[in-house]
Motif scaffolding. Structure first.
Motif, short mmCIF file in Angstrom:
data_model
loop_
_atom_site.label_atom_id
_atom_site.label_comp_id
_atom_site.label_asym_id
_atom_site.label_seq_id
_atom_site.Cartn_x
_atom_site.Cartn_y
_atom_site.Cartn_z
N TRP A 1 0.83 -1.19 0.00
CA TRP A 1 0.00 0.00 0.00
C TRP A 1 0.87 1.24 0.00
CZ3 TRP A 1 -4.73 -0.51 -1.42
CH2 TRP A 1 -5.43 -1.71 -1.13
N ILE A 2 0.49 2.18 -0.85
CA ILE A 2 1.23 3.44 -0.91
C ILE A 2 0.76 4.37 0.20
CG2 ILE A 2 1.59 5.50 -2.31
CD1 ILE A 2 1.37 3.76 -4.77
N ASP A 3 -0.57 4.38 0.44
CA ASP A 3 -1.10 5.31 1.44
C ASP A 3 -1.80 4.54 2.56
OD1 ASP A 3 -4.38 6.14 0.15
OD2 ASP A 3 -3.11 4.41 -0.26
N LYS A 4 -1.98 5.24 3.68
CA LYS A 4 -2.62 4.62 4.85
C LYS A 4 -4.06 4.24 4.58
CE LYS A 4 -0.22 5.84 9.07
NZ LYS A 4 0.46 7.15 9.26
N ASN A 5 -4.72 5.02 3.74
CA ASN A 5 -6.14 4.78 3.47
C ASN A 5 -6.38 3.64 2.52
OD1 ASN A 5 -6.88 6.91 5.14
ND2 ASN A 5 -6.69 8.40 3.48
N LYS A 6 -5.29 3.08 2.03
CA LYS A 6 -5.38 1.94 1.11
C LYS A 6 -6.20 2.28 -0.13
CE LYS A 6 -4.68 -1.50 4.67
NZ LYS A 6 -5.05 -2.75 5.27
N THR A 7 -5.89 3.40 -0.72
CA THR A 7 -6.56 3.74 -1.97
C THR A 7 -5.66 3.44 -3.17
OG1 THR A 7 -5.75 6.00 -1.92
CG2 THR A 7 -7.89 5.59 -0.90
N ARG A 8 -4.32 3.45 -2.93
CA ARG A 8 -3.39 3.16 -4.03
C ARG A 8 -2.35 2.16 -3.56
NH1 ARG A 8 -0.46 7.01 -6.80
NH2 ARG A 8 -1.13 6.09 -8.76
N CYS A 9 -1.94 1.32 -4.48
CA CYS A 9 -0.95 0.33 -4.09
C CYS A 9 0.04 0.03 -5.22
CB CYS A 9 -1.64 -0.97 -3.67
SG CYS A 9 -2.72 -1.63 -4.94
#
Lengths: 396, 174
Positions: free
Chosen positions: B87-95
Protein backbone atom coordinates in the motif's frame (compact mmCIF):
# COMPACT_ATOMS: atom_id res chain seq x y z
CA UNK A 1 -70.99 -9.18 63.70
CA UNK A 2 -74.40 -8.26 64.93
CA UNK A 3 -75.78 -10.78 67.36
CA UNK A 4 -78.77 -12.70 66.07
CA UNK A 5 -81.98 -10.96 66.88
CA UNK A 6 -80.50 -7.51 67.25
CA UNK A 7 -80.90 -4.71 64.76
CA UNK A 8 -78.55 -5.34 61.87
CA UNK A 9 -76.29 -2.47 60.97
CA UNK A 10 -77.45 -0.48 57.98
CA UNK A 11 -74.49 0.08 55.77
CA UNK A 12 -74.04 2.48 52.93
CA UNK A 13 -73.45 1.22 49.40
CA UNK A 14 -69.79 0.59 48.67
CA UNK A 15 -69.06 -1.95 51.34
CA UNK A 16 -68.13 -5.53 50.90
CA UNK A 17 -66.98 -8.31 53.15
CA UNK A 18 -70.06 -7.71 55.15
CA UNK A 19 -71.98 -9.53 52.47
CA UNK A 20 -70.62 -12.77 53.78
CA UNK A 21 -72.46 -14.75 56.40
CA UNK A 22 -71.11 -17.49 58.59
CA UNK A 23 -71.98 -20.81 57.13
CA UNK A 24 -71.77 -24.38 58.21
CA UNK A 25 -70.19 -25.41 54.94
CA UNK A 26 -72.96 -27.90 54.45
CA UNK A 27 -74.82 -27.79 51.20
CA UNK A 28 -78.51 -27.26 51.45
CA UNK A 29 -80.94 -29.70 49.94
CA UNK A 30 -81.20 -29.10 46.17
CA UNK A 31 -78.12 -27.00 46.30
CA UNK A 32 -75.43 -28.55 44.12
CA UNK A 33 -71.70 -28.06 44.29
CA UNK A 34 -70.36 -26.88 40.94
CA UNK A 35 -66.66 -26.48 41.54
CA UNK A 36 -64.21 -25.94 44.35
CA UNK A 37 -60.66 -24.68 44.32
CA UNK A 38 -57.97 -24.81 47.00
CA UNK A 39 -55.37 -22.27 47.76
CA UNK A 40 -57.55 -19.19 47.65
CA UNK A 41 -57.17 -16.02 49.68
CA UNK A 42 -59.91 -13.48 50.15
CA UNK A 43 -59.47 -9.76 49.79
CA UNK A 44 -61.82 -7.12 51.10
CA UNK A 45 -61.57 -4.78 48.16
CA UNK A 46 -57.84 -4.37 47.80
CA UNK A 47 -57.03 -5.26 51.40
CA UNK A 48 -55.97 -8.72 52.50
CA UNK A 49 -58.28 -10.34 55.00
CA UNK A 50 -57.57 -12.86 57.71
CA UNK A 51 -59.10 -15.44 55.38
CA UNK A 52 -55.80 -15.98 53.77
CA UNK A 53 -55.75 -19.62 52.75
CA UNK A 54 -58.72 -21.75 52.04
CA UNK A 55 -60.96 -23.42 49.57
CA UNK A 56 -63.44 -21.44 47.56
CA UNK A 57 -66.57 -23.32 46.58
CA UNK A 58 -69.16 -22.48 44.01
CA UNK A 59 -72.57 -23.97 44.26
CA UNK A 60 -75.74 -23.37 42.29
CA UNK A 61 -76.76 -20.90 44.96
CA UNK A 62 -73.78 -19.55 46.81
CA UNK A 63 -70.14 -18.67 46.84
CA UNK A 64 -68.44 -20.18 49.88
CA UNK A 65 -65.01 -19.97 51.39
CA UNK A 66 -63.70 -22.39 53.95
CA UNK A 67 -60.42 -22.24 55.83
CA UNK A 68 -58.09 -24.99 54.70
CA UNK A 69 -57.35 -26.12 58.24
CA UNK A 70 -60.26 -25.02 60.34
CA UNK A 71 -63.19 -26.38 58.46
CA UNK A 72 -65.67 -24.84 60.79
CA UNK A 73 -64.46 -21.44 59.70
CA UNK A 74 -66.66 -21.10 56.69
CA UNK A 75 -68.36 -18.10 55.12
CA UNK A 76 -70.74 -17.77 52.24
CA UNK A 77 -72.55 -15.25 50.14
CA UNK A 78 -75.51 -15.71 47.83
CA UNK A 79 -74.79 -15.62 44.13
CA UNK A 80 -77.68 -13.22 43.74
CA UNK A 81 -75.48 -10.59 45.39
CA UNK A 82 -73.00 -10.66 42.57
CA UNK A 83 -73.43 -7.79 40.15
CA UNK A 84 -70.55 -8.77 37.94
CA UNK A 85 -67.04 -10.12 38.13
CA UNK A 86 -63.80 -9.88 36.19
CA UNK A 87 -60.33 -11.39 35.91
CA UNK A 88 -57.23 -9.71 37.19
CA UNK A 89 -54.19 -11.17 35.51
CA UNK A 90 -51.27 -12.50 37.50
CA UNK A 91 -48.23 -10.32 37.84
CA UNK A 92 -44.71 -10.76 39.15
CA UNK A 93 -45.13 -12.27 42.58
CA UNK A 94 -48.87 -11.81 42.36
CA UNK A 95 -51.40 -14.56 41.79
CA UNK A 96 -54.24 -14.27 39.33
CA UNK A 97 -57.45 -12.98 40.85
CA UNK A 98 -61.13 -12.81 40.22
CA UNK A 99 -62.71 -9.55 41.32
CA UNK A 100 -66.34 -9.94 42.35
CA UNK A 101 -68.48 -6.82 42.52
CA UNK A 102 -71.37 -7.02 44.94
CA UNK A 103 -74.65 -5.33 45.64
CA UNK A 104 -75.11 -3.40 48.82
CA UNK A 105 -75.92 -5.50 51.83
CA UNK A 106 -79.56 -6.18 52.59
CA UNK A 107 -81.19 -5.05 55.72
CA UNK A 108 -82.03 -8.39 57.17
CA UNK A 109 -78.82 -10.21 56.53
CA UNK A 110 -77.57 -12.91 58.84
CA UNK A 111 -74.51 -12.22 60.95
CA UNK A 112 -71.26 -12.23 59.09
CA UNK A 113 -67.55 -11.74 59.69
CA UNK A 114 -67.55 -8.04 58.94
CA UNK A 115 -69.74 -5.29 60.20
CA UNK A 116 -68.98 -3.09 57.30
CA UNK A 117 -66.49 -2.60 54.60
CA UNK A 118 -65.50 0.41 52.59
CA UNK A 119 -65.34 -1.49 49.33
CA UNK A 120 -67.97 -2.76 46.93
CA UNK A 121 -65.95 -5.71 45.69
CA UNK A 122 -64.01 -8.64 46.96
CA UNK A 123 -61.15 -10.52 45.36
CA UNK A 124 -60.42 -14.18 45.20
CA UNK A 125 -56.70 -14.72 44.88
CA UNK A 126 -55.82 -18.07 43.34
CA UNK A 127 -52.49 -19.03 44.80
CA UNK A 128 -52.67 -22.53 43.37
CA UNK A 129 -54.23 -21.48 40.07
CA UNK A 130 -57.55 -22.84 38.90
CA UNK A 131 -58.90 -19.38 38.23
CA UNK A 132 -59.70 -20.07 34.59
CA UNK A 133 -62.04 -22.96 35.26
CA UNK A 134 -63.55 -21.23 38.28
CA UNK A 135 -64.24 -18.15 36.21
CA UNK A 136 -65.90 -20.24 33.56
CA UNK A 137 -68.16 -22.01 36.04
CA UNK A 138 -69.03 -18.79 37.81
CA UNK A 139 -70.05 -17.28 34.45
CA UNK A 140 -72.29 -20.23 33.78
CA UNK A 141 -73.94 -20.17 37.14
CA UNK A 142 -74.55 -16.46 36.95
CA UNK A 143 -76.04 -16.74 33.51
CA UNK A 144 -78.21 -19.69 34.36
CA UNK A 145 -79.29 -18.36 37.74
CA UNK A 146 -80.37 -21.76 38.94
CA UNK A 147 -80.89 -20.40 42.43
CA UNK A 148 -83.98 -18.62 41.14
CA UNK A 149 -85.56 -21.84 39.98
CA UNK A 150 -84.41 -24.32 42.56
CA UNK A 151 -85.46 -23.61 46.09
CA UNK A 152 -83.36 -24.95 48.88
CA UNK A 153 -83.95 -25.84 52.45
CA UNK A 154 -81.68 -26.38 55.38
CA UNK A 155 -80.17 -29.83 55.54
CA UNK A 156 -81.27 -31.95 58.43
CA UNK A 157 -78.86 -31.38 61.29
CA UNK A 158 -77.23 -34.67 62.04
CA UNK A 159 -74.54 -34.77 64.71
CA UNK A 160 -72.75 -37.62 62.98
CA UNK A 161 -72.27 -35.53 59.89
CA UNK A 162 -68.77 -34.08 60.05
CA UNK A 163 -67.73 -30.72 58.80
CA UNK A 164 -65.97 -32.37 55.93
CA UNK A 165 -69.29 -32.74 54.28
CA UNK A 166 -68.58 -29.84 52.08
CA UNK A 167 -67.28 -32.64 49.92
CA UNK A 168 -70.01 -33.69 47.57
CA UNK A 169 -72.21 -36.60 48.52
CA UNK A 170 -72.63 -39.46 46.05
CA UNK A 171 -75.77 -37.82 44.73
CA UNK A 172 -73.89 -34.62 44.11
CA UNK A 173 -71.05 -36.43 42.39
CA UNK A 174 -73.44 -37.91 39.88
CA UNK A 175 -75.12 -34.64 39.20
CA UNK A 176 -71.72 -32.98 38.88
CA UNK A 177 -70.72 -35.44 36.21
CA UNK A 178 -73.91 -34.84 34.33
CA UNK A 179 -73.41 -31.16 34.75
CA UNK A 180 -69.89 -31.32 33.37
CA UNK A 181 -71.04 -33.15 30.28
CA UNK A 182 -73.88 -30.74 29.80
CA UNK A 183 -71.57 -27.80 30.06
CA UNK A 184 -69.02 -29.21 27.64
CA UNK A 185 -71.73 -29.66 25.08
CA UNK A 186 -72.81 -26.14 25.69
CA UNK A 187 -69.29 -24.75 25.71
CA UNK A 188 -69.75 -22.92 22.47
CA UNK A 189 -72.92 -21.30 23.62
CA UNK A 190 -70.77 -19.11 25.71
CA UNK A 191 -69.99 -16.49 23.16
CA UNK A 192 -66.64 -15.42 24.50
CA UNK A 193 -65.36 -19.00 24.48
CA UNK A 194 -66.61 -19.42 20.96
CA UNK A 195 -64.86 -16.29 19.77
CA UNK A 196 -61.59 -17.42 21.31
CA UNK A 197 -61.71 -20.87 19.74
CA UNK A 198 -62.94 -19.48 16.46
CA UNK A 199 -59.99 -17.14 16.15
CA UNK A 200 -57.53 -19.96 16.75
CA UNK A 201 -59.27 -22.12 14.18
CA UNK A 202 -59.43 -19.34 11.63
CA UNK A 203 -55.72 -18.58 11.97
CA UNK A 204 -54.78 -22.21 11.60
CA UNK A 205 -57.09 -22.73 8.67
CA UNK A 206 -55.71 -19.70 6.87
CA UNK A 207 -52.19 -21.01 7.28
CA UNK A 208 -53.07 -24.37 5.88
CA UNK A 209 -55.24 -22.93 3.11
CA UNK A 210 -52.30 -20.82 1.94
CA UNK A 211 -50.06 -23.81 1.88
CA UNK A 212 -52.54 -25.67 -0.22
CA UNK A 213 -52.92 -22.69 -2.50
CA UNK A 214 -49.15 -22.47 -3.01
CA UNK A 215 -48.94 -26.09 -3.99
CA UNK A 216 -51.94 -25.93 -6.27
CA UNK A 217 -50.08 -24.28 -9.11
CA UNK A 218 -47.75 -27.19 -9.60
CA UNK A 219 -49.38 -30.29 -8.27
CA UNK A 220 -52.39 -32.14 -9.48
CA UNK A 221 -55.83 -31.91 -7.98
CA UNK A 222 -55.47 -35.51 -6.83
CA UNK A 223 -52.54 -34.59 -4.71
CA UNK A 224 -54.32 -31.58 -3.30
CA UNK A 225 -57.24 -33.74 -2.26
CA UNK A 226 -54.84 -36.25 -0.76
CA UNK A 227 -53.14 -33.52 1.25
CA UNK A 228 -56.47 -32.25 2.51
CA UNK A 229 -57.68 -35.71 3.39
CA UNK A 230 -54.70 -36.64 5.46
CA UNK A 231 -55.17 -33.47 7.43
CA UNK A 232 -58.70 -34.61 8.20
CA UNK A 233 -57.64 -38.13 8.90
CA UNK A 234 -55.36 -36.95 11.67
CA UNK A 235 -58.15 -36.38 14.13
CA UNK A 236 -57.05 -37.64 17.49
CA UNK A 237 -59.69 -39.08 19.80
CA UNK A 238 -57.87 -38.56 23.05
CA UNK A 239 -55.34 -35.79 22.89
CA UNK A 240 -52.64 -36.11 25.50
CA UNK A 241 -53.22 -33.19 27.80
CA UNK A 242 -51.56 -31.86 30.88
CA UNK A 243 -54.64 -32.94 32.85
CA UNK A 244 -54.52 -36.54 31.80
CA UNK A 245 -50.77 -36.93 31.97
CA UNK A 246 -49.49 -34.19 34.21
CA UNK A 247 -46.94 -31.64 33.21
CA UNK A 248 -43.23 -32.10 32.85
CA UNK A 249 -41.37 -34.99 31.36
CA UNK A 250 -44.08 -37.62 31.62
CA UNK A 251 -46.40 -35.42 29.63
CA UNK A 252 -43.75 -34.70 27.04
CA UNK A 253 -42.91 -38.36 26.84
CA UNK A 254 -46.45 -39.33 25.96
CA UNK A 255 -46.68 -36.39 23.63
CA UNK A 256 -43.49 -37.40 21.85
CA UNK A 257 -44.86 -40.86 21.12
CA UNK A 258 -48.13 -39.45 19.90
CA UNK A 259 -46.37 -36.95 17.65
CA UNK A 260 -44.24 -39.56 15.96
CA UNK A 261 -47.26 -41.69 15.20
CA UNK A 262 -49.11 -38.75 13.76
CA UNK A 263 -46.26 -37.26 11.77
CA UNK A 264 -44.79 -40.37 10.16
CA UNK A 265 -46.76 -40.16 6.92
CA UNK A 266 -46.83 -36.38 6.38
CA UNK A 267 -43.09 -36.05 7.04
CA UNK A 268 -42.32 -38.93 4.70
CA UNK A 269 -44.39 -37.38 1.99
CA UNK A 270 -42.44 -34.17 2.35
CA UNK A 271 -39.19 -35.92 1.66
CA UNK A 272 -38.24 -36.86 5.20
CA UNK A 273 -38.08 -33.42 6.74
CA UNK A 274 -40.63 -30.90 7.97
CA UNK A 275 -40.15 -27.48 9.51
CA UNK A 276 -41.23 -27.32 13.14
CA UNK A 277 -43.62 -24.50 12.37
CA UNK A 278 -45.44 -26.80 9.96
CA UNK A 279 -45.48 -29.58 12.55
CA UNK A 280 -47.01 -27.13 15.03
CA UNK A 281 -49.80 -26.21 12.63
CA UNK A 282 -50.56 -29.80 11.68
CA UNK A 283 -50.69 -31.12 15.22
CA UNK A 284 -52.81 -28.31 16.57
CA UNK A 285 -55.15 -28.54 13.64
CA UNK A 286 -55.65 -32.21 14.41
CA UNK A 287 -56.03 -31.75 18.14
CA UNK A 288 -58.75 -29.16 17.79
CA UNK A 289 -59.49 -28.21 21.34
CA UNK A 290 -56.53 -29.06 23.50
CA UNK A 291 -53.95 -27.02 21.66
CA UNK A 292 -50.23 -27.50 22.20
CA UNK A 293 -47.99 -24.66 23.20
CA UNK A 294 -44.83 -24.17 21.16
CA UNK A 295 -42.72 -24.94 24.25
CA UNK A 296 -44.48 -28.24 24.79
CA UNK A 297 -43.98 -29.17 21.16
CA UNK A 298 -40.27 -28.40 21.27
CA UNK A 299 -39.78 -30.22 24.56
CA UNK A 300 -41.58 -33.29 23.27
CA UNK A 301 -39.53 -33.29 20.07
CA UNK A 302 -36.33 -33.03 22.08
CA UNK A 303 -37.18 -36.37 23.61
CA UNK A 304 -37.27 -38.28 20.32
CA UNK A 305 -33.68 -39.37 20.51
CA UNK A 306 -33.78 -40.44 24.15
CA UNK A 307 -36.90 -42.46 23.50
CA UNK A 308 -35.37 -44.16 20.48
CA UNK A 309 -38.18 -42.94 18.28
CA UNK A 310 -37.59 -42.88 14.51
CA UNK A 311 -37.54 -39.08 14.34
CA UNK A 312 -35.17 -36.34 15.35
CA UNK A 313 -35.43 -32.66 16.16
CA UNK A 314 -32.74 -30.89 14.26
CA UNK A 315 -31.56 -27.30 14.53
CA UNK A 316 -29.77 -25.72 11.61
CA UNK A 317 -27.07 -23.04 11.93
CA UNK A 318 -29.63 -20.47 10.93
CA UNK A 319 -31.76 -21.47 13.92
CA UNK A 320 -34.45 -23.11 11.81
CA UNK A 321 -35.80 -26.22 13.52
CA UNK A 322 -37.03 -29.27 11.66
CA UNK A 323 -38.34 -32.69 12.46
CA UNK A 324 -36.45 -35.25 10.44
CA UNK A 325 -37.02 -38.94 9.87
CA UNK A 326 -34.25 -41.02 11.33
CA UNK A 327 -34.10 -43.10 8.18
CA UNK A 328 -33.53 -39.95 6.23
CA UNK A 329 -30.12 -39.95 4.68
CA UNK A 330 -28.38 -36.61 4.61
CA UNK A 331 -25.88 -37.65 1.96
CA UNK A 332 -28.67 -38.75 -0.33
CA UNK A 333 -30.41 -35.43 0.12
CA UNK A 334 -27.24 -33.49 -0.67
CA UNK A 335 -26.40 -35.67 -3.64
CA UNK A 336 -29.85 -35.22 -5.10
CA UNK A 337 -29.66 -31.47 -4.57
CA UNK A 338 -26.34 -31.30 -6.39
CA UNK A 339 -27.70 -33.41 -9.22
CA UNK A 340 -30.71 -31.13 -9.62
CA UNK A 341 -28.55 -28.02 -9.54
CA UNK A 342 -26.13 -29.47 -12.08
CA UNK A 343 -28.97 -30.29 -14.44
CA UNK A 344 -30.35 -26.80 -14.21
CA UNK A 345 -27.01 -25.02 -14.16
CA UNK A 346 -28.03 -23.00 -11.16
CA UNK A 347 -31.08 -22.56 -8.90
CA UNK A 348 -32.51 -20.10 -6.42
CA UNK A 349 -34.20 -21.35 -3.23
CA UNK A 350 -37.63 -20.63 -4.68
CA UNK A 351 -36.89 -22.48 -7.91
CA UNK A 352 -35.49 -25.45 -6.05
CA UNK A 353 -38.50 -25.53 -3.73
CA UNK A 354 -40.80 -25.76 -6.75
CA UNK A 355 -38.69 -28.41 -8.45
CA UNK A 356 -38.67 -30.70 -5.46
CA UNK A 357 -42.07 -29.86 -4.00
CA UNK A 358 -40.99 -28.65 -0.57
CA UNK A 359 -41.25 -25.35 1.28
CA UNK A 360 -38.87 -22.53 0.39
CA UNK A 361 -37.53 -22.59 3.92
CA UNK A 362 -36.53 -26.24 3.70
CA UNK A 363 -35.25 -25.80 0.16
CA UNK A 364 -32.88 -23.09 1.35
CA UNK A 365 -31.65 -25.21 4.24
CA UNK A 366 -30.91 -28.07 1.89
CA UNK A 367 -28.95 -25.86 -0.49
CA UNK A 368 -27.05 -24.29 2.39
CA UNK A 369 -26.17 -27.73 3.66
CA UNK A 370 -24.82 -28.74 0.28
CA UNK A 371 -22.80 -25.50 0.24
CA UNK A 372 -21.48 -26.22 3.72
CA UNK A 373 -20.01 -29.54 2.63
CA UNK A 374 -18.53 -27.85 -0.41
CA UNK A 375 -20.71 -29.33 -3.13
CA UNK A 376 -22.36 -26.06 -4.09
CA UNK A 377 -21.24 -22.46 -4.22
CA UNK A 378 -23.27 -19.26 -4.31
CA UNK A 379 -23.87 -16.33 -6.63
CA UNK A 380 -25.27 -13.41 -4.67
CA UNK A 381 -26.33 -10.61 -6.97
CA UNK A 382 -29.05 -7.99 -7.25
CA UNK A 383 -31.10 -10.54 -9.15
CA UNK A 384 -31.24 -13.14 -6.39
CA UNK A 385 -29.23 -15.65 -4.39
CA UNK A 386 -28.41 -18.63 -6.59
CA UNK A 387 -26.53 -21.84 -6.08
CA UNK A 388 -24.16 -23.41 -8.57
CA UNK A 389 -22.22 -26.65 -8.56
CA UNK A 390 -18.94 -25.90 -6.82
CA UNK A 391 -16.63 -25.74 -9.82
CA UNK A 392 -13.97 -24.07 -7.68
CA UNK A 393 -13.28 -27.45 -6.15
CA UNK A 394 -14.15 -29.77 -9.01
CA UNK A 395 -12.65 -27.89 -11.92
CA UNK A 396 -8.99 -27.24 -11.66
CA UNK B 1 -1.81 -11.96 -28.20
CA UNK B 2 -4.96 -10.76 -26.43
CA UNK B 3 -5.43 -11.39 -22.80
CA UNK B 4 -6.87 -14.81 -21.99
CA UNK B 5 -9.41 -14.79 -19.22
CA UNK B 6 -9.50 -17.86 -16.95
CA UNK B 7 -12.71 -19.94 -16.83
CA UNK B 8 -13.61 -18.45 -13.42
CA UNK B 9 -13.97 -15.03 -14.99
CA UNK B 10 -17.23 -16.08 -16.65
CA UNK B 11 -18.50 -18.04 -13.63
CA UNK B 12 -20.96 -15.83 -11.69
CA UNK B 13 -20.10 -17.23 -8.24
CA UNK B 14 -16.58 -15.91 -8.81
CA UNK B 15 -17.95 -12.47 -7.96
CA UNK B 16 -19.43 -13.48 -4.58
CA UNK B 17 -17.07 -13.98 -1.68
CA UNK B 18 -17.74 -17.62 -0.79
CA UNK B 19 -18.70 -18.39 2.81
CA UNK B 20 -17.34 -21.93 2.69
CA UNK B 21 -13.72 -21.67 3.81
CA UNK B 22 -12.25 -24.23 1.42
CA UNK B 23 -14.17 -22.82 -1.50
CA UNK B 24 -13.08 -19.31 -0.62
CA UNK B 25 -9.45 -20.34 -0.51
CA UNK B 26 -9.67 -21.63 -4.07
CA UNK B 27 -11.59 -18.57 -5.15
CA UNK B 28 -9.05 -16.15 -3.71
CA UNK B 29 -6.16 -18.06 -5.22
CA UNK B 30 -7.84 -17.74 -8.60
CA UNK B 31 -8.40 -14.02 -8.10
CA UNK B 32 -4.79 -13.42 -7.07
CA UNK B 33 -3.55 -15.26 -10.07
CA UNK B 34 -5.90 -13.32 -12.38
CA UNK B 35 -4.97 -9.94 -10.93
CA UNK B 36 -1.26 -10.58 -11.33
CA UNK B 37 -1.46 -11.92 -14.86
CA UNK B 38 -3.77 -9.07 -15.91
CA UNK B 39 -1.41 -6.45 -14.56
CA UNK B 40 1.58 -8.19 -16.01
CA UNK B 41 -0.09 -8.27 -19.40
CA UNK B 42 -0.84 -4.58 -19.23
CA UNK B 43 2.51 -3.82 -17.60
CA UNK B 44 0.91 -1.96 -14.75
CA UNK B 45 2.78 -1.43 -11.53
CA UNK B 46 0.50 0.77 -9.50
CA UNK B 47 -3.22 0.51 -8.91
CA UNK B 48 -5.83 2.99 -7.85
CA UNK B 49 -8.46 0.90 -6.11
CA UNK B 50 -11.52 2.89 -7.13
CA UNK B 51 -10.39 3.02 -10.72
CA UNK B 52 -9.59 -0.63 -10.98
CA UNK B 53 -12.94 -1.59 -9.52
CA UNK B 54 -14.62 -0.41 -12.70
CA UNK B 55 -12.07 -1.92 -15.05
CA UNK B 56 -12.74 -5.13 -16.90
CA UNK B 57 -10.55 -6.92 -14.38
CA UNK B 58 -13.23 -6.81 -11.69
CA UNK B 59 -16.24 -5.98 -13.79
CA UNK B 60 -17.45 -8.53 -16.30
CA UNK B 61 -20.01 -6.70 -18.36
CA UNK B 62 -20.94 -9.75 -20.36
CA UNK B 63 -22.33 -11.67 -17.38
CA UNK B 64 -23.17 -8.50 -15.45
CA UNK B 65 -21.14 -9.31 -12.42
CA UNK B 66 -18.82 -7.11 -10.39
CA UNK B 67 -16.58 -8.08 -7.53
CA UNK B 68 -17.74 -5.93 -4.59
CA UNK B 69 -15.26 -3.54 -2.99
CA UNK B 70 -15.10 -5.55 0.25
CA UNK B 71 -14.06 -8.63 -1.70
CA UNK B 72 -11.48 -6.65 -3.68
CA UNK B 73 -9.97 -5.59 -0.35
CA UNK B 74 -9.80 -9.23 0.69
CA UNK B 75 -8.05 -10.16 -2.56
CA UNK B 76 -5.57 -7.31 -2.14
CA UNK B 77 -4.85 -8.36 1.41
CA UNK B 78 -4.06 -11.86 0.14
CA UNK B 79 -1.65 -10.35 -2.40
CA UNK B 80 -0.05 -8.25 0.28
CA UNK B 81 0.51 -11.30 2.45
CA UNK B 82 2.12 -13.10 -0.45
CA UNK B 83 4.45 -10.16 -1.02
CA UNK B 84 2.99 -9.02 -4.33
CA UNK B 85 1.34 -5.84 -3.11
CA UNK B 86 2.26 -2.82 -1.05
CA UNK B 87 0.00 0.00 0.00
CA UNK B 88 1.23 3.44 -0.91
CA UNK B 89 -1.10 5.31 1.44
CA UNK B 90 -2.62 4.62 4.85
CA UNK B 91 -6.14 4.78 3.47
CA UNK B 92 -5.38 1.94 1.11
CA UNK B 93 -6.56 3.74 -1.97
CA UNK B 94 -3.39 3.16 -4.03
CA UNK B 95 -0.95 0.33 -4.09
CA UNK B 96 2.16 -0.97 -5.76
CA UNK B 97 1.74 -4.27 -7.51
CA UNK B 98 4.65 -6.57 -7.96
CA UNK B 99 3.35 -9.28 -10.19
CA UNK B 100 6.85 -10.42 -9.92
CA UNK B 101 8.46 -10.04 -6.56
CA UNK B 102 11.66 -7.98 -6.26
CA UNK B 103 13.72 -11.13 -5.63
CA UNK B 104 12.46 -12.59 -8.87
CA UNK B 105 13.33 -9.45 -10.79
CA UNK B 106 16.73 -9.42 -9.21
CA UNK B 107 17.32 -12.95 -10.42
CA UNK B 108 16.35 -12.04 -13.98
CA UNK B 109 18.60 -9.00 -14.04
CA UNK B 110 21.50 -10.96 -12.65
CA UNK B 111 20.92 -13.74 -15.15
CA UNK B 112 21.16 -11.23 -17.96
CA UNK B 113 24.26 -9.70 -16.48
CA UNK B 114 26.07 -13.03 -16.10
CA UNK B 115 24.90 -14.31 -19.46
CA UNK B 116 26.48 -11.33 -21.08
CA UNK B 117 29.57 -11.64 -18.92
CA UNK B 118 29.06 -8.22 -17.55
CA UNK B 119 29.71 -8.79 -13.93
CA UNK B 120 32.06 -6.17 -12.54
CA UNK B 121 30.40 -3.65 -14.79
CA UNK B 122 28.55 -0.63 -13.63
CA UNK B 123 25.15 0.37 -14.93
CA UNK B 124 22.79 3.21 -14.29
CA UNK B 125 19.26 2.36 -13.43
CA UNK B 126 18.12 4.01 -16.57
CA UNK B 127 20.37 1.85 -18.68
CA UNK B 128 19.00 -1.28 -17.19
CA UNK B 129 15.36 -0.31 -17.46
CA UNK B 130 15.36 1.59 -20.68
CA UNK B 131 18.68 1.01 -22.42
CA UNK B 132 18.84 -0.41 -25.92
CA UNK B 133 20.87 -3.33 -24.67
CA UNK B 134 18.09 -4.56 -22.46
CA UNK B 135 15.33 -4.26 -24.99
CA UNK B 136 13.55 -7.54 -25.33
CA UNK B 137 14.34 -8.47 -21.76
CA UNK B 138 11.49 -8.93 -19.45
CA UNK B 139 12.75 -6.33 -17.08
CA UNK B 140 12.89 -3.77 -19.81
CA UNK B 141 10.41 -1.03 -18.95
CA UNK B 142 10.54 -1.88 -15.26
CA UNK B 143 9.77 1.11 -13.07
CA UNK B 144 12.76 2.38 -11.22
CA UNK B 145 11.34 1.96 -7.74
CA UNK B 146 10.94 -1.72 -8.49
CA UNK B 147 14.36 -2.08 -10.01
CA UNK B 148 15.75 -0.54 -6.84
CA UNK B 149 14.10 -3.21 -4.76
CA UNK B 150 15.30 -5.91 -7.10
CA UNK B 151 18.84 -4.66 -6.79
CA UNK B 152 18.47 -4.34 -3.04
CA UNK B 153 17.68 -8.00 -2.85
CA UNK B 154 20.75 -8.79 -4.95
CA UNK B 155 22.73 -6.51 -2.69
CA UNK B 156 21.60 -8.57 0.27
CA UNK B 157 23.01 -11.60 -1.51
CA UNK B 158 26.20 -9.70 -2.15
CA UNK B 159 25.70 -10.00 -5.87
CA UNK B 160 25.44 -6.28 -6.42
CA UNK B 161 26.12 -2.95 -4.84
CA UNK B 162 24.02 0.12 -5.34
CA UNK B 163 26.06 3.22 -5.89
CA UNK B 164 25.32 6.84 -6.43
CA UNK B 165 26.65 8.27 -9.61
CA UNK B 166 26.81 11.97 -10.37
CA UNK B 167 23.12 12.66 -10.26
CA UNK B 168 21.56 9.27 -10.58
CA UNK B 169 21.64 5.83 -9.13
CA UNK B 170 23.68 3.02 -10.42
CA UNK B 171 24.73 -0.50 -9.62
CA UNK B 172 27.80 -2.64 -9.75
CA UNK B 173 27.49 -6.36 -10.16
CA UNK B 174 29.83 -8.97 -8.74
Amino acid sequence: AAAPGSEPVLVAPGTVMDRFVWASGLLEINETLVIQQRGVRLYDGDDKTKFDLGTVLLSTHRLLWRDHKKHDCCIALPLSQIIFFEEQAAGIGKSAKIVVHLQPVTLNKEPGPYQSSKYSYIKLSFKEHGQIEFYRRLSEELSQKRWERISVSQPMQSPSRSQDECFPSPANVWSDAVLKLYMEEKAFEDLSQLMKKAKEMVDLSKLIANKIKDKQGDISEDETIRFKSYLLSMGIANPVTRETHGSGTHYHLQLAKQLVEMLQVPVEEQGGMMALTEVYCLTNRARGMELLSPEDLVNACKMFEALNLPMRLRIFDSGVMVVQLQSHSEDEMIASAVETVSEKGFVSSEEYAKLVGISVLLAKERLLLAEKVGHLCRDDSVESLRFYPNLFLTQD
Amino acid sequence: MSFEWPWQYNFPPFYTLQPNVNTQRKQLAAWCSLVLSYLRYHKLYTIDVLEVQESSLFHNKKIQRKLPIEAIQVVFEELRKKGNLEWIDKNKTRCLIMWRRPEEWGKLVYQWVSKNAMTNSVFTFYELCNGDDTEGEEFHGLEEWLLLRALQSLQAERKAEIITLNDSKGVKFF
